[in-house]
Design a protein around this motif. Structure first.
Motif, PDB file in Angstrom:
ATOM      1  N   SER A 253       0.824  -1.197   0.000  1.00 32.62           N
ATOM      2  CA  SER A 253       0.000   0.000   0.000  1.00 32.62           C
ATOM      3  C   SER A 253       0.864   1.256   0.000  1.00 32.62           C
ATOM      4  O   SER A 253       1.975   1.259   0.533  1.00 32.62           O
ATOM      5  CB  SER A 253      -0.896   0.009   1.233  1.00 32.62           C
ATOM      6  OG  SER A 253      -1.592   1.231   1.347  1.00 32.62           O
TER       7      SER A 253
ATOM      8  N   SER B  74      -0.218   3.775   1.563  1.00 34.46           N
ATOM      9  CA  SER B  74      -0.612   4.371   2.827  1.00 34.46           C
ATOM     10  C   SER B  74       0.320   3.911   3.942  1.00 34.46           C
ATOM     11  O   SER B  74       0.830   2.783   3.915  1.00 34.46           O
ATOM     12  CB  SER B  74      -2.049   3.988   3.172  1.00 34.46           C
ATOM     13  OG  SER B  74      -2.375   4.390   4.485  1.00 34.46           O
TER      14      SER B  74
ATOM     15  N   LEU C 276      -3.537  -1.293   7.343  1.00 38.33           N
ATOM     16  CA  LEU C 276      -4.789  -1.513   6.638  1.00 38.33           C
ATOM     17  C   LEU C 276      -5.222  -2.963   6.797  1.00 38.33           C
ATOM     18  O   LEU C 276      -4.411  -3.871   6.634  1.00 38.33           O
ATOM     19  CB  LEU C 276      -4.617  -1.172   5.162  1.00 38.33           C
ATOM     20  CG  LEU C 276      -4.066   0.240   4.911  1.00 38.33           C
ATOM     21  CD1 LEU C 276      -3.655   0.388   3.466  1.00 38.33           C
ATOM     22  CD2 LEU C 276      -5.084   1.283   5.302  1.00 38.33           C
TER      23      LEU C 276
ATOM     24  N   GLY D  85      -7.679  -1.181   0.597  1.00 35.61           N
ATOM     25  CA  GLY D  85      -6.637  -0.235   0.965  1.00 35.61           C
ATOM     26  C   GLY D  85      -5.300  -0.499   0.316  1.00 35.61           C
ATOM     27  O   GLY D  85      -4.392   0.325   0.386  1.00 35.61           O
TER      28      GLY D  85
END
Length: 121
Positions: A96, A98, A102, A107
């Protein structure tokens, strides 16, 4: 686009251990291992942050698996111990962009092709 390649799957007996590896072609932040058994939805097994200081494990693991990563090698690992027949599934590596841990598939931005793990009783 980051490419992820898993390796390390195979056929083992109940109680055995197996180590999965996932090599990435570029940098990703949170990495995760998912699995999908026939007829079931894909589920998160474990996830790890970029630093490796934060990890998440599915409750059903009961401490049997360990996720780790080596950012120099751009790799993430899943050490699976005390394997059970119900662990049989295709295991997928996911990455990811991010930095949050997650726990669901939407995600994750990158996915490997999967590696089969079969545990015989």
């Amino acid at each position: 686009q980051v490419q992820l390649v898993e390796s390390g799957g195979g056929l083992v007996q109940a109680g055995d251990s197996l180590r999965l590896s996932c090599a990435a072609s570029g940098r990703t932040f949170t990495m995760g291992w998912f699995r999908q058994a026939p007829g079931k939805e894909r589920e998160l097994v474990a996830a790890i942050s970029w630093s490796g200081l934060r990890t998440y494990y599915a409750d059903f693991l009961k401490g049997r698996f360990i996720i780790s990563r080596d950012n120099v090698k751009k790799s993430v690992y899943l050490q699976m111990n005390s394997l059970k027949p119900e662990d049989t599934a295709v295991y997928y590596c996911a990455g990811s962009n991010s930095q949050a841990i997650l726990t669901s598939t939407p995600g994750y931005d990158y996915w490997g092709q999967g590696t089969q793990v079969t545990v015989s009783s």
